[in-house]
Scaffold this active site. Structure first.
Site, PDB file in Angstrom:
ATOM      1  CE  LYS A 251      -3.142   2.862   2.480  1.00  0.00           C
ATOM      2  NZ  LYS A 251      -2.573   3.652   3.566  1.00  0.00           N
ATOM      3  CG  ASP A 270      -7.273   1.798   2.980  1.00  0.00           C
ATOM      4  OD1 ASP A 270      -8.236   1.417   2.273  1.00  0.00           O
ATOM      5  OD2 ASP A 270      -7.219   2.935   3.466  1.00  0.00           O
TER       6      ASP A 270
END
Length: 326
Positions: A251, A270
């Protein structure tokens, strides 16, 4: 002490403007939605922050994006009249270019919104309320170290943390309304032997080791210039290089790819984006947790839906969700 230059009309010689309708850029949405953590609303509608080692105030009025830049030397002088001529020393063509580059104003946003909305009714529904959300093009060093600080964290805490980082390790630029402004630390400033201990003292917790470790890894490896060169590398390669750094997972790597390395197709996922994919888009992906495989499949799903600038479309939804949650 320097005073914030409140409005373009108060001191026209210091303010310049670029043509920019709200459908192409909304400062209030872009600068507060977790892309960059170095801007604050210094007065209603005016945003002051650090960009390219200088302090700027930006505001919008109709179809104009107004800006003023504060010179470093101003702080050493006594109070002067409202319109110091010194500011003219900054080359106007250069400051225009810096802003156009930072906001990527050469990318037309309205046609993109139209295309994403045509492909995705859910996007169309949200986008009406959130025009002008575009992706910033940040300095890769600043972007990387900012996003290492975002793990298990929220925007107000990240902002305060990065402010402490800049005060401790960055060079002082100027003081405005008795508030000091610092540049983002250079890579070498973060590689010192005592950097990790100092970061711990600043409340960075386990992230202190990642910041100092990544700074050393880059300094000893590709260097800040090599990091910047990843702009021309394929997305998969840039992501692989980043994921090899301490404290950088998929991420964070995707955030850095999207927000500083010109990888418009990078979609940071996320748990929140994962839930959106499952609940709103009905993407049936693996078990109860966000596995690396599920992560990849969600990114691929959105790239298939939104096309080559999928990361930009996701930024609009992310901003909308953040705003509705506040």
């Amino acid at each position: 002490p320097m005073k914030l230059r409140d409005t373009p009309s108060a001191c026209p010689s210091l303010w310049r403007w670029l043509p920019c309708p709200p459908a192409e850029l909304r400062l209030d949405l872009v600068l507060s939605s977790g892309q960059s953590f170095r801007w604050w609303e210094s007065s209603p509608g005016a945003w002051t922050g650090v960009l390219g080692g200088r302090v700027w105030t930006l505001r919008q009025d109709g179809d104009r994006l107004w800006y003023t830049v504060y010179g470093e030397e101003d702080e050493h002088e006594e109070e002067r009249d409202e319109c110091p001529a010194k500011a003219a020393k900054l080359n106007a063509a250069e400051t225009d270019r810096i802003l156009r580059d930072y906001f990527q104003l050469d990318v037309g946003l309205s046609p993109l919104y139209h295309a994403w909305g045509a492909a995705d009714p859910l996007f169309r529904k949200v986008a009406n309320d959130f025009p002008g959300v575009r992706v910033l093009r940040q300095d890769p060093v600043e972007c990387l170290f900012s996003f290492i600080c975002t793990s298990n964290n929220h925007i107000s805490r990240i902002t305060a943390m990065i402010e402490r980082l800049c005060q401790a390790f960055g060079r002082r630029l100027c003081c405005l309304d008795s508030r000091p402004f610092h540049a983002f630390p250079s890579l070498s400033a973060l590689t010192g032997a005592d950097a990790e201990a100092r970061l711990r003292a600043l409340g960075f917790g386990y992230r202190a080791k990642f910041v100092s470790g990544s700074a050393r890894a880059i300094a000893e490896g590709l260097g800040s210039e090599g990091l910047r060169q990843l702009r021309t590398a394929p997305y998969a390669e840039a992501r692989r290089v980043l994921c090899a750094l301490p404290g950088v997972g998929a991420k964070v790597a995707d955030c850095v790819c999207l927000l500083s390395l010109d990888k418009a197709e990078a979609v940071p996922v996320d748990t929140h984006v994962w839930h959106i994919a499952r609940q709103r888009y009905g993407v049936a992906l693996g078990g109860k947790s966000l596995t690396p495989r599920a992560y990849q499949e969600i990114g691929d799903f959105f790239r298939g839906l939104w096309g080559p600038r999928a990361g930009w479309a996701q930024a609009v939804l992310f901003c909308a969700d953040l705003r509705k949650g506040q």
